[in-house]
Design an enzyme around this catalytic site. Sequence first.
Site: not given
Ligand code: EPU
Length: 337
Positions: A164, A238, A333
């Site tokens: 990012r 995010s 972010e």
């Molecule tokens: N999780 C929780 N609770 C929550 C949300 C997430 O426990 O409320 C845990 C879960 O264990 C899950 C893990 O977090 O397995 C990862 O969650 P998710 O796959 O939804 O991905 P993220 O790390 O929360 C990132 C990006 C997103 C992108 C997704 C999918 C960042 C800051 N965000 O989110 O990007 O869509 O991965 O690749 O890196 C954005 O940047 O606006 C965005 C939406």
Amino acid sequence: MNIQENISLKLYNTFGIDKKAKFFTAVESIEELKDALAFAKKENIPAIILGGGSNILLTKDQEALIIKIDLKGIRVLEENEDSVIVEVGAGEVWHDWVQFAIHKNWAGLENLSLIPGTVGASPMQNIGAYGVEIQDIFHSLKALNRDSLSLEIFTPEQCQFGYRESVFKHKLKGQYVICSVTFKLSKKPVFHTEYGAIKETLAEMKVSEMSIRAISDAVVKIRQSKLPDPTKIGNAGSFFKNPTIDFQLFEEIKKSYPQVPGYPQDEGIKVPAGWLIEQAGWKGFKKGPIGVHEKQALVLVNYGGGDGKEIAHLASNIQKSVKDKFGIQLMPEVNFL
Ligand code: EPU
């Protein structure tokens, strides 16, 4: 060039925050962009560049000229049987461009389906999702130097991409306007289905033959199932970055939370901020029109009529409680304006 005065920016930010711009213009050519920059200089006010407004939080009225980038066009520069090099105007809507490429059977963008925002904003923070980042398919970009008003080309190395991150958020912050982005896409796809729920979703969808279209459909389905649609509920995706913590702290957290998710990196372990925020008790939190999304704790939401300052306040309370509970400092972010 058509300059509007004292207009609401509500329609120009996906959080749907109702703050005003002293001046506003949308530019469709480099010449218009130069004129707009000259106008701001003459008025002695800042010129703020806006793409899709999907990664900003407006906390106040803007005593500035807001320049919305509407530079359009998709142009093939080179093509052979293996790959294609395509230049895309900064003002194209990201998801429309992804769909265009999939329709042409050009591979590489499918995992990045349905990310809000414009093409010009995509390298700024090296957008990423489901195991792919823009740097994987990035060829170069053209940006206008705001001082010399000349167009310069940036290679991937010059963009200094990170998680990012890019040089445009740091050393060159505010110095360039990205006008077009050139991508190198493949005609012989390599499918990335390892990340997250892609495989399970493809199975649910009963996809028999793998294709970039199927992956795109799966990503759209996953995103729609847990991320709020910004046309219905204001949000900027995010809100925080996923922090990377050192191995020692991770092991310590694991003692009390054996199920803590973590992804090893060179410098430590990346922990999902959404998980930390949920553990700190914020998931589904609501205060008046603002809150924390009930399906993804990393997304702050404006249900309608919310104020940017209140969202900033909520964000800082979340940071504080995650810091108190886990000793981890979350970094936004989203850009505050
Ligand atoms: N999780 C929780 N609770 C929550 C949300 C997430 O426990 O409320 C845990 C879960 O264990 C899950 C893990 O977090 O397995 C990862 O969650 P998710 O796959 O939804 O991905 P993220 O790390 O929360 C990132 C990006 C997103 C992108 C997704 C999918 C960042 C800051 N965000 O989110 O990007 O869509 O991965 O690749 O890196 C954005 O940047 O606006 C965005 C939406």
